[in-house]
Design a protein around this motif. Structure first.
Motif, mmCIF file in Angstrom:
data_model
loop_
_atom_site.group_PDB
_atom_site.id
_atom_site.type_symbol
_atom_site.label_atom_id
_atom_site.label_comp_id
_atom_site.label_asym_id
_atom_site.label_seq_id
_atom_site.Cartn_x
_atom_site.Cartn_y
_atom_site.Cartn_z
ATOM 1 N N VAL A 15 51.956 21.694 16.669
ATOM 2 C CA VAL A 15 51.984 21.942 15.220
ATOM 3 C C VAL A 15 52.673 23.267 14.913
ATOM 4 C CG1 VAL A 15 50.533 22.429 13.207
ATOM 5 C CG2 VAL A 15 50.000 20.497 14.679
ATOM 6 N N LEU A 16 52.324 24.311 15.671
ATOM 7 C CA LEU A 16 52.952 25.624 15.453
ATOM 8 C C LEU A 16 54.445 25.605 15.748
ATOM 9 C CD1 LEU A 16 50.254 28.027 16.925
ATOM 10 C CD2 LEU A 16 50.929 27.790 14.531
ATOM 11 N N ALA A 17 54.876 24.775 16.679
ATOM 12 C CA ALA A 17 56.294 24.696 17.014
ATOM 13 C C ALA A 17 57.077 23.871 15.994
ATOM 14 C CB ALA A 17 56.471 24.103 18.411
ATOM 15 N N LEU A 18 56.496 22.767 15.530
ATOM 16 C CA LEU A 18 57.246 21.860 14.649
ATOM 17 C C LEU A 18 57.239 22.278 13.182
ATOM 18 C CD1 LEU A 18 56.366 18.319 16.055
ATOM 19 C CD2 LEU A 18 58.478 19.617 16.316
ATOM 20 N N TRP A 19 56.215 22.980 12.736
ATOM 21 C CA TRP A 19 56.130 23.343 11.311
ATOM 22 C C TRP A 19 57.382 24.068 10.822
ATOM 23 C CZ3 TRP A 19 51.185 22.899 8.553
ATOM 24 C CH2 TRP A 19 51.287 23.262 7.203
ATOM 25 N N PRO A 20 57.846 25.148 11.488
ATOM 26 C CA PRO A 20 59.059 25.816 10.986
ATOM 27 C C PRO A 20 60.325 24.987 11.173
ATOM 28 C CG PRO A 20 58.304 26.871 12.982
ATOM 29 C CD PRO A 20 57.247 25.889 12.595
ATOM 30 N N VAL A 21 60.342 24.100 12.165
ATOM 31 C CA VAL A 21 61.501 23.211 12.347
ATOM 32 C C VAL A 21 61.618 22.298 11.134
ATOM 33 C CG1 VAL A 21 62.470 21.353 13.750
ATOM 34 C CG2 VAL A 21 61.411 23.311 14.866
ATOM 35 N N PHE A 48 68.822 18.579 25.981
ATOM 36 C CA PHE A 48 68.181 17.836 27.062
ATOM 37 C C PHE A 48 67.026 18.632 27.669
ATOM 38 C CE2 PHE A 48 67.643 16.536 31.477
ATOM 39 C CZ PHE A 48 67.436 15.173 31.304
ATOM 40 N N PHE A 49 67.292 19.864 28.021
ATOM 41 C CA PHE A 49 66.281 20.632 28.732
ATOM 42 C C PHE A 49 65.207 21.215 27.820
ATOM 43 C CE2 PHE A 49 69.797 20.765 31.807
ATOM 44 C CZ PHE A 49 69.131 20.224 32.896
ATOM 45 N N LEU A 50 65.568 21.690 26.644
ATOM 46 C CA LEU A 50 64.595 22.386 25.804
ATOM 47 C C LEU A 50 64.099 21.585 24.606
ATOM 48 C CD1 LEU A 50 65.959 26.019 25.932
ATOM 49 C CD2 LEU A 50 63.918 25.111 27.017
ATOM 50 N N LEU A 51 64.717 20.502 24.280
ATOM 51 C CA LEU A 51 64.180 19.676 23.198
ATOM 52 C C LEU A 51 63.602 18.364 23.713
ATOM 53 C CD1 LEU A 51 66.764 20.201 20.325
ATOM 54 C CD2 LEU A 51 64.528 21.263 20.624
ATOM 55 N N TRP A 52 63.869 18.059 24.990
ATOM 56 C CA TRP A 52 63.255 16.872 25.562
ATOM 57 C C TRP A 52 62.347 17.222 26.745
ATOM 58 C CZ3 TRP A 52 63.949 14.221 30.347
ATOM 59 C CH2 TRP A 52 63.209 13.048 30.438
ATOM 60 N N LEU A 53 62.881 17.870 27.749
ATOM 61 C CA LEU A 53 62.113 18.130 28.960
ATOM 62 C C LEU A 53 61.014 19.171 28.738
ATOM 63 C CD1 LEU A 53 62.078 17.100 31.829
ATOM 64 C CD2 LEU A 53 63.610 18.944 32.473
ATOM 65 N N PHE A 54 61.339 20.269 28.099
ATOM 66 C CA PHE A 54 60.367 21.314 27.767
ATOM 67 C C PHE A 54 60.333 21.462 26.251
ATOM 68 C CE2 PHE A 54 62.216 22.521 31.924
ATOM 69 C CZ PHE A 54 61.075 22.356 32.698
ATOM 70 N N ALA A 55 59.893 20.417 25.581
ATOM 71 C CA ALA A 55 60.043 20.300 24.134
ATOM 72 C C ALA A 55 59.335 21.410 23.358
ATOM 73 C CB ALA A 55 59.534 18.938 23.669
ATOM 74 N N ILE A 56 58.146 21.785 23.756
ATOM 75 C CA ILE A 56 57.425 22.794 22.973
ATOM 76 C C ILE A 56 58.192 24.109 22.963
ATOM 77 C CG2 ILE A 56 55.315 24.174 22.882
ATOM 78 C CD1 ILE A 56 53.772 21.751 23.743
ATOM 79 N N GLY A 71 61.442 24.515 23.383
ATOM 80 C CA GLY A 71 62.660 24.328 22.595
ATOM 81 C C GLY A 71 62.405 24.344 21.103
ATOM 82 N N TYR A 72 61.324 23.705 20.673
ATOM 83 C CA TYR A 72 61.028 23.687 19.243
ATOM 84 C C TYR A 72 60.573 25.050 18.747
ATOM 85 C CZ TYR A 72 61.905 18.732 19.073
ATOM 86 O OH TYR A 72 62.521 17.524 19.139
ATOM 87 N N PHE A 73 59.913 25.826 19.595
ATOM 88 C CA PHE A 73 59.599 27.208 19.219
ATOM 89 C C PHE A 73 60.891 28.010 19.039
ATOM 90 C CE2 PHE A 73 55.093 26.904 20.622
ATOM 91 C CZ PHE A 73 54.519 27.502 19.518
ATOM 92 N N ILE A 74 61.869 27.809 19.936
ATOM 93 C CA ILE A 74 63.143 28.530 19.837
ATOM 94 C C ILE A 74 63.888 28.125 18.565
ATOM 95 C CG2 ILE A 74 65.415 28.809 20.900
ATOM 96 C CD1 ILE A 74 63.984 28.597 23.629
ATOM 97 N N VAL A 75 63.950 26.823 18.287
ATOM 98 C CA VAL A 75 64.653 26.346 17.096
ATOM 99 C C VAL A 75 63.924 26.795 15.828
ATOM 100 C CG1 VAL A 75 65.266 24.268 15.791
ATOM 101 C CG2 VAL A 75 65.755 24.383 18.222
ATOM 102 N N GLY A 76 62.613 26.666 15.811
ATOM 103 C CA GLY A 76 61.850 26.962 14.607
ATOM 104 C C GLY A 76 61.779 28.442 14.271
ATOM 105 N N TYR A 77 61.570 29.270 15.272
ATOM 106 C CA TYR A 77 61.395 30.702 15.019
ATOM 107 C C TYR A 77 62.639 31.524 15.348
ATOM 108 C CZ TYR A 77 56.490 29.596 14.425
ATOM 109 O OH TYR A 77 55.310 29.066 13.969
ATOM 110 N N GLY A 78 63.676 30.873 15.856
ATOM 111 C CA GLY A 78 64.909 31.584 16.180
ATOM 112 C C GLY A 78 65.894 31.579 15.029
ATOM 113 N N ARG A 79 67.137 31.834 15.353
ATOM 114 C CA ARG A 79 68.196 31.941 14.336
ATOM 115 C C ARG A 79 68.924 30.631 14.047
ATOM 116 N NH1 ARG A 79 70.813 37.479 16.655
ATOM 117 N NH2 ARG A 79 69.053 38.813 16.105
ATOM 118 N N ALA A 80 68.478 29.540 14.634
ATOM 119 C CA ALA A 80 69.156 28.257 14.441
ATOM 120 C C ALA A 80 69.121 27.864 12.966
ATOM 121 C CB ALA A 80 68.506 27.180 15.287
ATOM 122 N N GLN A 81 70.241 27.403 12.481
ATOM 123 C CA GLN A 81 70.350 26.962 11.088
ATOM 124 C C GLN A 81 70.489 25.446 11.057
ATOM 125 O OE1 GLN A 81 70.213 28.955 8.304
ATOM 126 N NE2 GLN A 81 69.663 30.565 9.759
#
Length: 144
Positions: free
Chosen positions: A35-41, A105-113, A115-125
Motif C-alpha cells: 500500500v505504501l509503495a503503490l499509493w504515490p504511484v 523487469f527487475f524492479l517492477l516485476w521481480l522485486f516489485a515493492i 521498484g514501486y517505492f522508487i517510482v512512487g517516491y523518486g523523480r519518475a514522471q
C-alpha cells in the motif's frame, strides 16, 4: 525388548507446530508495504491513491496505468499465464513512467515493492498510459 514411544514429545511437538501469529503479522507487514509503495504511484498517474488499499482493484489500476484494457486482470487468475501477464504489465508501467526494460523487469516485476517505492517516491514522471503521450491536451481531437 520393546522401547517406549515418547508420546509426550509427540503431543508437545504437534500442539506447538502451527502458530498463526507470525503468518498474520508477516502478511500484514507485506500488505502495508505494498500500500505504501503503490499509493504515490497511483497518485502520480492521476488515479485514486486509496485504490492501493483494495487488492484486486489495485491490480486493475496497474493494468490501466500500463495502458491495457481492464479485463486483462482476469488473466491474473490463470496459473502460469499470470506470470507472463505480470511481466507485460510491469513493462507497461515502466514505459508509463519513462523507465527502461531492465528496470521494468527487475524492479517492477521481480522485486516489485522496491521498484514501486522508487517510482512512487523518486523523480519518475508519469508520461501516459503505457508510455503513450497524450497528443491532445483536452483528451480527444475536436472535429471541425
Amino acid at each position: 525388548m520393546l522401547t517406549s514411544f515418547p508420546l509426550d514429545d509427540l503431543i508437545t511437538t504437534q500442539s506447538t507446530a502451527f502458530n498463526p501469529v507470525p503468518s498474520f503479522t508477516g502478511g500484514l507487514i507485506g500488505y502495508l508495504l505494498v500500500v505504501l509503495a503503490l499509493w504515490p504511484v497511483f497518485t502520480k498517474a492521476g488515479k485514486p491513491g486509496w485504490g492501493a488499499l483494495i487488492p484486486i482493484y489495485n491490480t486493475y489500476l496497474l493494468v490501466k496505468i500500463a495502458g491495457y484494457h481492464g479485463a486483462l486482470v482476469i488473466l491474473y487468475f490463470i496459473p502460469l499465464v499470470n506470470i507472463v501477464v505480470a511481466i507485460i504489465v510491469a513493462f507497461g508501467v515502466g514505459r508509463a513512467f519513462g523507465k527502461g526494460g531492465a528496470f521494468s523487469f527487475f524492479l517492477l516485476w521481480l522485486f516489485a515493492i522496491i521498484g514501486y517505492f522508487i517510482v512512487g517516491y523518486g523523480r519518475a514522471q508519469y508520461v501516459g498510459p503505457g508510455g503513450k503521450r497524450d497528443t491532445y491536451p483536452g483528451g480527444s481531437p475536436s472535429i471541425a
